[in-house]
Design a protein around this motif. Structure first.
Motif, mmCIF file in Angstrom:
data_model
loop_
_atom_site.group_PDB
_atom_site.id
_atom_site.type_symbol
_atom_site.label_atom_id
_atom_site.label_comp_id
_atom_site.label_asym_id
_atom_site.label_seq_id
_atom_site.Cartn_x
_atom_site.Cartn_y
_atom_site.Cartn_z
ATOM 1 N N GLU A 40 14.228 16.172 53.631
ATOM 2 C CA GLU A 40 14.529 15.354 54.804
ATOM 3 C C GLU A 40 15.889 14.694 54.617
ATOM 4 O OE1 GLU A 40 12.635 14.887 57.556
ATOM 5 O OE2 GLU A 40 11.115 16.247 56.799
ATOM 6 N N ASN A 41 16.651 14.603 55.691
ATOM 7 C CA ASN A 41 17.934 13.914 55.655
ATOM 8 C C ASN A 41 17.786 12.506 56.206
ATOM 9 O OD1 ASN A 41 19.380 16.144 54.656
ATOM 10 N ND2 ASN A 41 19.578 16.988 56.711
ATOM 11 N N ASP A 42 18.617 11.598 55.685
ATOM 12 C CA ASP A 42 18.616 10.238 56.207
ATOM 13 C C ASP A 42 18.970 10.273 57.692
ATOM 14 O OD1 ASP A 42 18.163 9.581 53.587
ATOM 15 O OD2 ASP A 42 20.083 8.593 53.260
ATOM 16 N N VAL A 43 18.382 9.359 58.466
ATOM 17 C CA VAL A 43 18.618 9.310 59.902
ATOM 18 C C VAL A 43 18.988 7.878 60.299
ATOM 19 C CG1 VAL A 43 17.581 9.591 62.197
ATOM 20 C CG2 VAL A 43 17.034 11.213 60.363
ATOM 21 N N PHE A 44 20.133 7.760 60.975
ATOM 22 C CA PHE A 44 20.571 6.501 61.563
ATOM 23 C C PHE A 44 20.291 6.551 63.053
ATOM 24 C CE2 PHE A 44 23.398 7.062 57.953
ATOM 25 C CZ PHE A 44 23.573 5.779 57.438
ATOM 26 N N GLU A 45 19.896 5.415 63.627
ATOM 27 C CA GLU A 45 19.832 5.301 65.079
ATOM 28 C C GLU A 45 20.486 3.990 65.478
ATOM 29 O OE1 GLU A 45 16.982 6.030 68.945
ATOM 30 O OE2 GLU A 45 16.038 5.930 66.971
ATOM 31 N N PHE A 46 21.532 4.103 66.300
ATOM 32 C CA PHE A 46 22.295 2.948 66.747
ATOM 33 C C PHE A 46 21.928 2.649 68.194
ATOM 34 C CE2 PHE A 46 24.709 4.803 63.321
ATOM 35 C CZ PHE A 46 25.153 3.702 62.608
ATOM 36 N N PHE A 47 21.681 1.365 68.484
ATOM 37 C CA PHE A 47 21.260 0.947 69.808
ATOM 38 C C PHE A 47 22.355 0.111 70.469
ATOM 39 C CE2 PHE A 47 17.519 1.455 67.133
ATOM 40 C CZ PHE A 47 16.746 2.314 67.893
ATOM 41 N N GLU A 48 22.352 0.113 71.805
ATOM 42 C CA GLU A 48 23.358 -0.627 72.579
ATOM 43 C C GLU A 48 23.326 -2.129 72.320
ATOM 44 O OE1 GLU A 48 24.205 0.356 76.745
ATOM 45 O OE2 GLU A 48 22.809 2.026 76.486
ATOM 46 N N ASP A 49 22.180 -2.662 71.903
ATOM 47 C CA ASP A 49 22.080 -4.109 71.697
ATOM 48 C C ASP A 49 22.677 -4.568 70.365
ATOM 49 O OD1 ASP A 49 20.188 -3.288 69.840
ATOM 50 O OD2 ASP A 49 18.523 -4.390 70.723
ATOM 51 N N GLY A 50 23.335 -3.647 69.625
ATOM 52 C CA GLY A 50 23.972 -4.025 68.365
ATOM 53 C C GLY A 50 23.045 -3.958 67.161
ATOM 54 N N THR A 51 21.886 -3.337 67.318
ATOM 55 C CA THR A 51 20.975 -3.158 66.185
ATOM 56 C C THR A 51 20.951 -1.683 65.805
ATOM 57 O OG1 THR A 51 19.024 -2.830 67.585
ATOM 58 C CG2 THR A 51 19.515 -5.100 66.885
ATOM 59 N N TYR A 52 20.449 -1.398 64.619
ATOM 60 C CA TYR A 52 20.298 -0.015 64.178
ATOM 61 C C TYR A 52 19.132 0.089 63.222
ATOM 62 C CZ TYR A 52 22.202 -1.004 59.555
ATOM 63 O OH TYR A 52 22.387 -1.499 58.298
ATOM 64 N N THR A 53 18.667 1.319 63.036
ATOM 65 C CA THR A 53 17.658 1.606 62.019
ATOM 66 C C THR A 53 18.205 2.715 61.129
ATOM 67 O OG1 THR A 53 16.519 3.233 63.403
ATOM 68 C CG2 THR A 53 15.698 0.952 63.483
ATOM 69 N N LEU A 54 17.769 2.719 59.896
ATOM 70 C CA LEU A 54 18.112 3.771 58.942
ATOM 71 C C LEU A 54 16.839 4.162 58.229
ATOM 72 C CD1 LEU A 54 19.814 5.532 57.027
ATOM 73 C CD2 LEU A 54 20.335 3.455 55.720
ATOM 74 N N ASP A 55 16.471 5.442 58.329
ATOM 75 C CA ASP A 55 15.356 5.992 57.572
ATOM 76 C C ASP A 55 15.972 6.738 56.400
ATOM 77 O OD1 ASP A 55 13.604 5.017 59.492
ATOM 78 O OD2 ASP A 55 13.555 6.893 60.607
ATOM 79 N N ALA A 56 15.874 6.146 55.201
ATOM 80 C CA ALA A 56 16.487 6.718 54.000
ATOM 81 C C ALA A 56 15.413 7.415 53.167
ATOM 82 C CB ALA A 56 17.161 5.619 53.189
ATOM 83 N N PHE A 57 15.624 8.691 52.881
ATOM 84 C CA PHE A 57 14.667 9.502 52.135
ATOM 85 C C PHE A 57 15.099 9.627 50.681
ATOM 86 C CE2 PHE A 57 14.075 10.660 56.512
ATOM 87 C CZ PHE A 57 12.708 10.795 56.638
ATOM 88 N N ASP A 58 14.151 9.443 49.750
ATOM 89 C CA ASP A 58 14.400 9.578 48.320
ATOM 90 C C ASP A 58 13.243 10.311 47.673
ATOM 91 O OD1 ASP A 58 16.896 8.096 47.801
ATOM 92 O OD2 ASP A 58 15.774 6.400 48.610
ATOM 93 N N GLU A 59 13.550 10.979 46.539
ATOM 94 C CA GLU A 59 12.511 11.676 45.791
ATOM 95 C C GLU A 59 11.639 10.686 45.037
ATOM 96 O OE1 GLU A 59 13.691 16.039 44.250
ATOM 97 O OE2 GLU A 59 14.739 14.408 43.267
ATOM 98 N N ILE A 60 10.354 10.985 44.964
ATOM 99 C CA ILE A 60 9.447 10.189 44.133
ATOM 100 C C ILE A 60 9.670 10.577 42.676
ATOM 101 C CG2 ILE A 60 7.023 9.748 43.584
ATOM 102 C CD1 ILE A 60 6.437 10.233 46.595
ATOM 103 N N THR A 61 9.696 11.865 42.402
ATOM 104 C CA THR A 61 10.017 12.404 41.070
ATOM 105 C C THR A 61 10.892 13.636 41.275
ATOM 106 O OG1 THR A 61 8.050 13.799 41.038
ATOM 107 C CG2 THR A 61 7.844 11.623 40.026
ATOM 108 N N THR A 62 11.613 14.029 40.267
ATOM 109 C CA THR A 62 12.482 15.193 40.382
ATOM 110 C C THR A 62 11.675 16.413 40.803
ATOM 111 O OG1 THR A 62 13.903 14.299 38.670
ATOM 112 C CG2 THR A 62 14.153 16.638 39.181
ATOM 113 N N GLY A 63 12.116 17.040 41.879
ATOM 114 C CA GLY A 63 11.420 18.215 42.393
ATOM 115 C C GLY A 63 10.132 17.893 43.114
ATOM 116 N N GLY A 64 9.854 16.618 43.278
ATOM 117 C CA GLY A 64 8.585 16.216 43.906
ATOM 118 C C GLY A 64 8.745 15.851 45.362
ATOM 119 N N ASP A 65 7.727 15.199 45.850
ATOM 120 C CA ASP A 65 7.727 14.779 47.242
ATOM 121 C C ASP A 65 8.722 13.640 47.456
ATOM 122 O OD1 ASP A 65 5.759 16.592 47.952
ATOM 123 O OD2 ASP A 65 4.136 15.214 47.404
#
Length: 139
Positions: free
Chosen positions: A56-81
């Motif tokens: 999964e790639n990180d996803v940014f969402e920018f809103f007109e009201d000056g707020t944003y969200t970031l969904d940052a994906f990281d591995e639990i263990t190398t080669g894992g989920d």
């Protein structure tokens, strides 16, 4: 005389119609190019591309009201989920320089460079003496 008064009234009505035209968009604020959803497709440090550690790639969402969200994906263990961490913050744009209040690295100031008909953005950030470029595609 009556004809002259009618012509004057018609001219005045036309002037009122012309001056009350609300179709002028010159004063309406423009929507910032960054508004919308963006998926990170590349991450480089000092010109060296760092491969994604998750499917999964990180996803940014920018809103007109000056707020944003970031969904940052990281591995639990190398080669894992992977797991996702959700960030929310505020953003601003001053002449193409974007400020993001909350990220995994803390507050960031990044220069945004748009290309490919505004469907790709490169955010360039200086972190700890290194130049980081985050490339995102519009979703």
């Amino acid at each position: 005389m009556m004809m002259m008064m009618m012509m004057m009234m018609m001219m005045m009505m036309m002037m009122v119609i012309m001056t009350n035209n609300d179709d002028d968009d010159s004063t309406s604020p423009s929507i910032d190019t960054v508004i919308g959803e963006w998926e990170q497709v590349s991450f480089s440090v000092d010109g060296v591309v760092t491969p994604a550690n998750c499917d999964e790639n990180d996803v940014f969402e920018f809103f007109e009201d000056g707020t944003y969200t970031l969904d940052a994906f990281d591995e639990i263990t190398t080669g894992g989920d992977c797991f996702v961490t959700n960030y929310q913050g505020i953003w601003s744009n001053t002449e193409g320089v974007y400020y993001l209040s909350i990220t995994p690295e803390g507050p960031l100031t990044a220069e945004g460079t748009f290309s490919s008909n505004n469907t790709v953005v490169n955010f360039t950030v200086e972190l700890g003496g290194s130049v980081v470029v985050i490339t995102c595609n519009r979703i």
